[in-house]
Design a protein around this motif. Structure first.
Motif, PDB file in Angstrom:
ATOM      1  N   VAL A  80       0.735  -1.161  -0.044  1.00 32.44           N
ATOM      2  CA  VAL A  80      -0.019  -0.040   0.210  1.00 32.44           C
ATOM      3  C   VAL A  80       0.922   1.142   0.113  1.00 32.44           C
ATOM      4  O   VAL A  80       0.555   2.023  -0.880  1.00 32.44           O
ATOM      5  N   ALA A  81       1.966   1.181   0.817  1.00 35.78           N
ATOM      6  CA  ALA A  81       2.698   2.520   0.965  1.00 35.78           C
ATOM      7  C   ALA A  81       3.347   2.663  -0.236  1.00 35.78           C
ATOM      8  O   ALA A  81       3.346   3.774  -0.680  1.00 35.78           O
ATOM      9  N   ARG A  82       3.993   1.582  -1.166  1.00 36.94           N
ATOM     10  CA  ARG A  82       4.665   1.764  -2.385  1.00 36.94           C
ATOM     11  C   ARG A  82       3.416   2.508  -3.420  1.00 36.94           C
ATOM     12  O   ARG A  82       3.947   3.212  -4.190  1.00 36.94           O
ATOM     13  N   ASN A  83       2.443   1.678  -3.237  1.00 40.56           N
ATOM     14  CA  ASN A  83       1.231   2.365  -4.401  1.00 40.56           C
ATOM     15  C   ASN A  83       0.925   3.772  -4.096  1.00 40.56           C
ATOM     16  O   ASN A  83       0.758   4.426  -5.160  1.00 40.56           O
ATOM     17  N   VAL A  84       1.046   4.115  -2.657  1.00 33.06           N
ATOM     18  CA  VAL A  84       0.460   5.479  -2.390  1.00 33.06           C
ATOM     19  C   VAL A  84       1.818   6.275  -3.038  1.00 33.06           C
ATOM     20  O   VAL A  84       1.506   7.374  -3.566  1.00 33.06           O
ATOM     21  N   HIS A  85       2.990   5.960  -2.852  1.00 33.30           N
ATOM     22  CA  HIS A  85       4.017   6.706  -3.489  1.00 33.30           C
ATOM     23  C   HIS A  85       4.021   6.844  -5.041  1.00 33.30           C
ATOM     24  O   HIS A  85       4.088   7.726  -5.564  1.00 33.30           O
ATOM     25  N   VAL A  86       3.836   5.804  -5.603  1.00 36.16           N
ATOM     26  CA  VAL A  86       3.644   5.636  -6.876  1.00 36.16           C
ATOM     27  C   VAL A  86       2.594   6.671  -7.613  1.00 36.16           C
ATOM     28  O   VAL A  86       2.581   7.434  -8.366  1.00 36.16           O
ATOM     29  N   THR A  87       1.320   6.776  -6.947  1.00 35.63           N
ATOM     30  CA  THR A  87       0.415   7.544  -7.060  1.00 35.63           C
ATOM     31  C   THR A  87       0.844   8.941  -6.911  1.00 35.63           C
ATOM     32  O   THR A  87       0.542   9.916  -7.777  1.00 35.63           O
ATOM     33  N   VAL A  92      17.113  -2.793   3.743  1.00 30.90           N
ATOM     34  CA  VAL A  92      16.612  -2.084   4.768  1.00 30.90           C
ATOM     35  C   VAL A  92      15.667  -2.874   5.589  1.00 30.90           C
ATOM     36  O   VAL A  92      15.875  -3.163   6.598  1.00 30.90           O
ATOM     37  N   GLU A  93      14.644  -3.317   4.928  1.00 29.82           N
ATOM     38  CA  GLU A  93      13.464  -4.177   5.279  1.00 29.82           C
ATOM     39  C   GLU A  93      13.744  -5.622   5.686  1.00 29.82           C
ATOM     40  O   GLU A  93      12.986  -6.135   6.202  1.00 29.82           O
ATOM     41  N   GLY A  94      14.577  -6.177   5.050  1.00 28.38           N
ATOM     42  CA  GLY A  94      15.186  -7.470   5.095  1.00 28.38           C
ATOM     43  C   GLY A  94      14.084  -8.575   4.418  1.00 28.38           C
ATOM     44  O   GLY A  94      13.918  -9.705   4.725  1.00 28.38           O
ATOM     45  N   MET A  95      13.564  -8.021   3.447  1.00 35.47           N
ATOM     46  CA  MET A  95      12.293  -8.842   2.640  1.00 35.47           C
ATOM     47  C   MET A  95      13.199  -9.907   1.833  1.00 35.47           C
ATOM     48  O   MET A  95      14.246  -9.487   1.433  1.00 35.47           O
ATOM     49  N   THR A  96      12.785 -10.867   1.616  1.00 35.41           N
ATOM     50  CA  THR A  96      13.121 -11.663   0.603  1.00 35.41           C
ATOM     51  C   THR A  96      12.982 -11.152  -0.840  1.00 35.41           C
ATOM     52  O   THR A  96      11.888 -10.483  -1.039  1.00 35.41           O
ATOM     53  N   PRO A  97      13.515 -11.501  -1.661  1.00 33.95           N
ATOM     54  CA  PRO A  97      13.171 -10.867  -3.193  1.00 33.95           C
ATOM     55  C   PRO A  97      12.061 -11.307  -3.700  1.00 33.95           C
ATOM     56  O   PRO A  97      11.298 -10.647  -4.398  1.00 33.95           O
ATOM     57  N   SER A  98      11.487 -12.547  -3.131  1.00 35.94           N
ATOM     58  CA  SER A  98      10.063 -13.040  -3.426  1.00 35.94           C
ATOM     59  C   SER A  98       9.156 -11.958  -2.756  1.00 35.94           C
ATOM     60  O   SER A  98       7.841 -11.735  -3.361  1.00 35.94           O
ATOM     61  N   GLU A  99       9.354 -11.707  -1.576  1.00 37.03           N
ATOM     62  CA  GLU A  99       8.453 -10.753  -0.847  1.00 37.03           C
ATOM     63  C   GLU A  99       8.420  -9.595  -1.514  1.00 37.03           C
ATOM     64  O   GLU A  99       7.357  -8.809  -1.847  1.00 37.03           O
ATOM     65  N   ALA A 100       9.402  -9.101  -1.910  1.00 37.20           N
ATOM     66  CA  ALA A 100       9.499  -7.911  -2.433  1.00 37.20           C
ATOM     67  C   ALA A 100       9.085  -7.742  -3.669  1.00 37.20           C
ATOM     68  O   ALA A 100       8.233  -6.586  -4.361  1.00 37.20           O
ATOM     69  N   ALA A 101       9.114  -8.780  -4.644  1.00 29.40           N
ATOM     70  CA  ALA A 101       8.381  -9.046  -5.849  1.00 29.40           C
ATOM     71  C   ALA A 101       6.768  -8.665  -5.755  1.00 29.40           C
ATOM     72  O   ALA A 101       6.264  -8.154  -6.461  1.00 29.40           O
ATOM     73  N   ALA A 102       6.431  -9.489  -4.678  1.00 28.90           N
ATOM     74  CA  ALA A 102       4.976  -9.125  -4.536  1.00 28.90           C
ATOM     75  C   ALA A 102       4.400  -7.788  -3.868  1.00 28.90           C
ATOM     76  O   ALA A 102       3.407  -7.349  -4.734  1.00 28.90           O
ATOM     77  N   VAL A 103       5.197  -7.258  -3.248  1.00 28.58           N
ATOM     78  CA  VAL A 103       5.081  -5.784  -3.046  1.00 28.58           C
ATOM     79  C   VAL A 103       5.208  -4.977  -4.184  1.00 28.58           C
ATOM     80  O   VAL A 103       4.513  -4.175  -4.528  1.00 28.58           O
ATOM     81  N   CYS A 104       5.856  -5.028  -5.110  1.00 20.31           N
ATOM     82  CA  CYS A 104       6.227  -4.364  -6.261  1.00 20.31           C
ATOM     83  C   CYS A 104       5.526  -4.786  -7.592  1.00 20.31           C
ATOM     84  O   CYS A 104       5.454  -4.207  -8.395  1.00 20.31           O
ATOM     85  N   GLY A 105       4.822  -6.154  -7.213  1.00 25.04           N
ATOM     86  CA  GLY A 105       3.597  -6.441  -8.263  1.00 25.04           C
ATOM     87  C   GLY A 105       4.582  -6.960  -9.488  1.00 25.04           C
ATOM     88  O   GLY A 105       4.337  -6.757 -10.730  1.00 25.04           O
TER      89      GLY A 105
END
Lengths: 194, 79
Positions: free
Chosen positions: A77-84, A144-157
């Motif tokens: 959501v935070a990323r999407n808010v920033h994209v908007t 910084v957040e320590g997400m796995t690339p898979s988790e980050a992929a989900a966040v970034c779509g």
């Protein structure tokens, strides 16, 4: 956050429990703020985006799936808010004169520069701020957040494979910028002034 | 795909200083969110009524279909 605690909080916040919201807010607020502040390179903008992120969260809280993972959900959501916000700013920039962008000569010293007390931290913040927003979000989520690339992929779509490539490029770019900063003094970081 | 936990560059990012929002913002955001949450939450009576209506809707559809079918057959056989 322990998974069982997380599931219990999701259940409670779905039912409208404001105490559960407070617990989630306490757990994620600083992390979300750091992510947004570095992504937008401005405290003021980050505060607006943070508020919007939480409002979107509570607006959709009753529609959360019972097995929702709060971290990835909130960062998405935070990323999407920033994209908007970036899209709105792009429209605004096309419609108006050029804006005073990073680095700004007249602006006050950035909080990032103040926070980065040691030299390596200062160089890292500077290098991070100088890469593209696409590279920066990957580095923030994974580094910084320590997400796995898979988790980050989900966040970034994007697909995990695409994320792996983006991470590789972003890492190389950050390394390159750090090497450049080794060769010359690091300028003071400035916040973007709009 | 595997993350790169041993990557010193990515690991150094995790050591960056934390940034914290203004305390006044926290209070304002929480107050606004609480207002949204309590404002949208229906009363227990409204929840019960909504559940009852949701439960009755399929039954009403089936009854309507049966009555329509019976009426159609009656009309057809009555000719």
């Amino acid at each position: 956050m322990d998974r069982e605690v997380e599931l219990a909080l999701v259940e409670r916040v779905r039912a409208g429990d404001t105490a559960a919201f407070d617990a989630i807010h306490a757990a994620f607020n600083t992390r979300l703020y750091g992510f947004l502040a570095r992504l937008a390179r401005s405290r003021d903008i980050a505060e607006d985006l943070l508020e919007e992120t939480w409002l979107r969260f509570v607006t959709h809280a009753d529609q959360l799936r019972p097995d929702t993972r709060l971290g990835p959900w909130l960062f998405t959501v935070a990323r999407n808010v920033h994209v908007t916000w970036c899209r709105a700013r792009a429209v605004e920039r096309r419609a108006t004169a050029t804006l005073d962008l990073w680095p700004a000569e007249s602006a006050a010293e950035s909080p990032f520069a103040q926070a980065a007390g040691h030299e390596l931290g200062r160089r890292l913040e500077h290098a991070l701020a100088s890469v593209s927003v696409e590279a920066r979000e990957v580095l923030l989520l994974v580094g910084v957040e320590g997400m796995t690339p898979s988790e980050a992929a989900a966040v970034c779509g994007v697909t995990p494979e695409a994320m792996r490539q983006r991470l590789k490029r972003a890492r190389a770019l950050l390394s390159e910028r750090l090497a450049e900063s080794d060769a010359r003094p690091v300028a003071r970081l400035r916040e973007v002034k709009l | 795909m595997t993350p790169e936990p041993a990557d010193p560059l990515l690991a150094s990012l995790a050591d960056l200083s934390g940034l914290t929002p203004a305390p006044a913002l926290d209070g304002r955001v929480r107050a606004r969110c609480h207002a949204v949450m309590t404002g949208r939450r229906p009363s227990p009576l409204a929840r019960t009524a909504r559940r009852a209506i949701d439960g009755l809707l399929p039954v009403a559809v089936v009854v309507y279909a049966v009555v329509t079918l019976a009426e159609g057959l009656r009309t057809l056989l009555g000719r």
